[in-house]
Design an enzyme around this catalytic site. Sequence first.
Site, PDB file in Angstrom:
ATOM      1  N   ASP A 290     -25.750 -48.071  13.049  1.00 27.09           N
ATOM      2  CA  ASP A 290     -25.416 -48.661  14.346  1.00 27.09           C
ATOM      3  C   ASP A 290     -24.515 -49.886  14.176  1.00 27.09           C
ATOM      4  O   ASP A 290     -24.798 -50.785  13.376  1.00 27.09           O
ATOM      5  CB  ASP A 290     -26.705 -49.057  15.077  1.00 27.09           C
ATOM      6  CG  ASP A 290     -26.420 -49.408  16.519  1.00 27.09           C
ATOM      7  OD1 ASP A 290     -26.283 -48.481  17.331  1.00 27.09           O
ATOM      8  OD2 ASP A 290     -26.311 -50.619  16.825  1.00 27.09           O
ATOM      9  N   ARG A 291     -23.421 -49.900  14.936  1.00 25.73           N
ATOM     10  CA  ARG A 291     -22.437 -50.965  14.832  1.00 25.73           C
ATOM     11  C   ARG A 291     -22.967 -52.303  15.351  1.00 25.73           C
ATOM     12  O   ARG A 291     -22.856 -53.340  14.682  1.00 25.73           O
ATOM     13  CB  ARG A 291     -21.156 -50.586  15.583  1.00 25.73           C
ATOM     14  CG  ARG A 291     -20.300 -49.550  14.902  1.00 25.73           C
ATOM     15  CD  ARG A 291     -20.968 -48.192  14.753  1.00 25.73           C
ATOM     16  NE  ARG A 291     -21.416 -47.625  16.015  1.00 25.73           N
ATOM     17  CZ  ARG A 291     -22.340 -46.675  16.149  1.00 25.73           C
ATOM     18  NH1 ARG A 291     -22.980 -46.183  15.101  1.00 25.73           N
ATOM     19  NH2 ARG A 291     -22.690 -46.212  17.338  1.00 25.73           N
ATOM     20  N   THR A 292     -23.572 -52.280  16.538  1.00 24.86           N
ATOM     21  CA  THR A 292     -24.073 -53.543  17.102  1.00 24.86           C
ATOM     22  C   THR A 292     -25.170 -54.122  16.211  1.00 24.86           C
ATOM     23  O   THR A 292     -25.211 -55.338  15.971  1.00 24.86           O
ATOM     24  CB  THR A 292     -24.568 -53.318  18.546  1.00 24.86           C
ATOM     25  OG1 THR A 292     -23.418 -53.097  19.389  1.00 24.86           O
ATOM     26  CG2 THR A 292     -25.318 -54.524  19.074  1.00 24.86           C
TER      27      THR A 292
ATOM     28  N   CYS B 263     -15.549 -45.189  20.508  1.00 26.85           N
ATOM     29  CA  CYS B 263     -16.623 -46.186  20.411  1.00 26.85           C
ATOM     30  C   CYS B 263     -15.924 -47.530  20.290  1.00 26.85           C
ATOM     31  O   CYS B 263     -15.256 -47.801  19.277  1.00 26.85           O
ATOM     32  CB  CYS B 263     -17.501 -45.945  19.176  1.00 26.85           C
ATOM     33  SG  CYS B 263     -18.668 -47.295  18.853  1.00 26.85           S
ATOM     34  N   ASN B 264     -16.065 -48.366  21.310  1.00 25.36           N
ATOM     35  CA  ASN B 264     -15.369 -49.658  21.297  1.00 25.36           C
ATOM     36  C   ASN B 264     -15.858 -50.552  20.166  1.00 25.36           C
ATOM     37  O   ASN B 264     -15.060 -51.195  19.480  1.00 25.36           O
ATOM     38  CB  ASN B 264     -15.549 -50.358  22.643  1.00 25.36           C
ATOM     39  CG  ASN B 264     -14.756 -49.696  23.754  1.00 25.36           C
ATOM     40  OD1 ASN B 264     -13.591 -49.996  23.952  1.00 25.36           O
ATOM     41  ND2 ASN B 264     -15.387 -48.772  24.482  1.00 25.36           N
ATOM     42  N   THR B 265     -17.193 -50.590  19.976  1.00 30.39           N
ATOM     43  CA  THR B 265     -17.738 -51.496  18.963  1.00 30.39           C
ATOM     44  C   THR B 265     -17.232 -51.124  17.570  1.00 30.39           C
ATOM     45  O   THR B 265     -16.995 -52.013  16.732  1.00 30.39           O
ATOM     46  CB  THR B 265     -19.281 -51.500  19.008  1.00 30.39           C
ATOM     47  OG1 THR B 265     -19.703 -51.618  20.370  1.00 30.39           O
ATOM     48  CG2 THR B 265     -19.848 -52.664  18.231  1.00 30.39           C
ATOM     49  N   ALA B 266     -17.033 -49.828  17.325  1.00 37.02           N
ATOM     50  CA  ALA B 266     -16.519 -49.393  16.019  1.00 37.02           C
ATOM     51  C   ALA B 266     -15.140 -49.973  15.744  1.00 37.02           C
ATOM     52  O   ALA B 266     -14.699 -49.999  14.584  1.00 37.02           O
ATOM     53  CB  ALA B 266     -16.476 -47.870  15.942  1.00 37.02           C
TER      54      ALA B 266
ATOM     55  N   LYS C 236     -27.637 -43.514  25.290  1.00 36.00           N
ATOM     56  CA  LYS C 236     -27.756 -43.001  23.915  1.00 36.00           C
ATOM     57  C   LYS C 236     -29.002 -42.138  23.757  1.00 36.00           C
ATOM     58  O   LYS C 236     -29.014 -41.197  22.961  1.00 36.00           O
ATOM     59  CB  LYS C 236     -27.781 -44.158  22.914  1.00 36.00           C
ATOM     60  CG  LYS C 236     -26.412 -44.806  22.687  1.00 36.00           C
ATOM     61  CD  LYS C 236     -26.506 -45.959  21.700  1.00 36.00           C
ATOM     62  CE  LYS C 236     -25.157 -46.635  21.458  1.00 36.00           C
ATOM     63  NZ  LYS C 236     -24.182 -45.826  20.749  1.00 36.00           N
TER      64      LYS C 236
ATOM     65  N   CYS D 171     -17.262 -49.848  26.780  1.00 40.41           N
ATOM     66  CA  CYS D 171     -18.235 -49.152  25.925  1.00 40.41           C
ATOM     67  C   CYS D 171     -18.229 -47.712  26.405  1.00 40.41           C
ATOM     68  O   CYS D 171     -18.306 -47.455  27.610  1.00 40.41           O
ATOM     69  CB  CYS D 171     -19.628 -49.757  26.063  1.00 40.41           C
ATOM     70  SG  CYS D 171     -20.892 -48.730  25.271  1.00 40.41           S
TER      71      CYS D 171
END
Lengths: 230, 230
Positions: free
Chosen positions: A47-49, A82-85, A164, A193
Amino acid sequence: MQTIGVLGGMGPAATAHFMERLVVLCAAERDQDYPPTLAYSASQIPDRTTHLVDDGADPTHGLQAAARVLQAGGAGAIAIPCNTAHAYLKAIRTAVEVPVFDMIDLAAATIAASFPGATVGVLAATGTVRLGLYQSALQANGLAVEQPDEELQEHVMAAIREVKGGGSGRDRRLDHAIEILRSHGAEVLVLGCTELPLAVDPASTGIPVVDATDVLARACLEWAGGAVRP
Amino acid sequence: MQTIGVLGGMGPAATAHFMERLVVLCAAERDQDYPPTLAYSASQIPDRTTHLVDDGADPTHGLQAAARVLQAGGAGAIAIPCNTAHAYLKAIRTAVEVPVFDMIDLAAATIAASFPGATVGVLAATGTVRLGLYQSALQANGLAVEQPDEELQEHVMAAIREVKGGGSGRDRRLDHAIEILRSHGAEVLVLGCTELPLAVDPASTGIPVVDATDVLARACLEWAGGAVRP
């Protein structure tokens, strides 16, 4: 037409939605009018976050390996829904020779073109917010930024987690976060997101919504040589 | 968990829908609870029905090449969310070492388990119908078969083409074809074309519906080690 690579699985529902948008936004009559697409729902990437905020496992190697699978399979460019990626975009780009789209820059440029100088309310995962990924891109495009405070951000993240896990993510607390952004001056919202288009109904926000997922899908179709619906 | 390979793009909307069903039917909380999936929307493969019915270009080599891309990318088994492409199943299986699911056999076995000895109304693309792919599989499972006549089959094919072109496929003539199958004794319907779940509302058919797309998605999730929703 060229083959679109999709580095996905972050999360799987967002990737399935992105695949649907690649179809819906393409003006096609027959199967052969759509660009080929190779999509890797690489759900096992950490998980990125959790990595960015809580010091969890590093997803960099998983992201790079997945990008290489897409390149080896014939993808001529890679999109990451995926923005966080995008916090790992530089590392992903070093792993492959094909171009990798920057969804966040594309979304910021799209907003600046339609709403020059506007104040943009940012709805995004906590990792994206903490790193200021949208803040930097929007400000570089001459836009002002309004982000939720920590408590409201927790509501946004709860909706993302619900999507998710197979839920709708539609929640009054998410609506409340949007109301607060508006009351603080947001003139346009960015869905930063890729789970959020599944949770937010643009008709109910009271201000225009730019969905980064759709911006990325349109960029992919144009790049691949598909006809894009207006 | 193992990686599910999806040999898709036939058509792209059906493949996006299949990806969504793999997510919706998986009991998951976090991204990492879903099996990894590598999906090739190989939209440039020549049309299957056109080859089988009208002597169009042969899709065999395209199907085999796409299967090899999935195997090389790490897929441990391959699902083909296109019933008509199952006319080429033997040829696809010779091209790879990993197992390739037989959606039609799986659907027939699922129907036989829930509705033993029933008469099954078959809604499928014209290529699938002409080759008797469902007829053989259903009869081998002790089921009787009711298929549309040539005129009604043209209505079914029109709905399928509409979905391939981005439309809903929902059409009174398709409803009429279903009514006729019922009046001829069909006790259960099989959606034997992966475009049809996008066009048929199971609540409106008056008899139970088995969607081959969902049967295949459940088989994939079980094989990969994902938790399947009841």
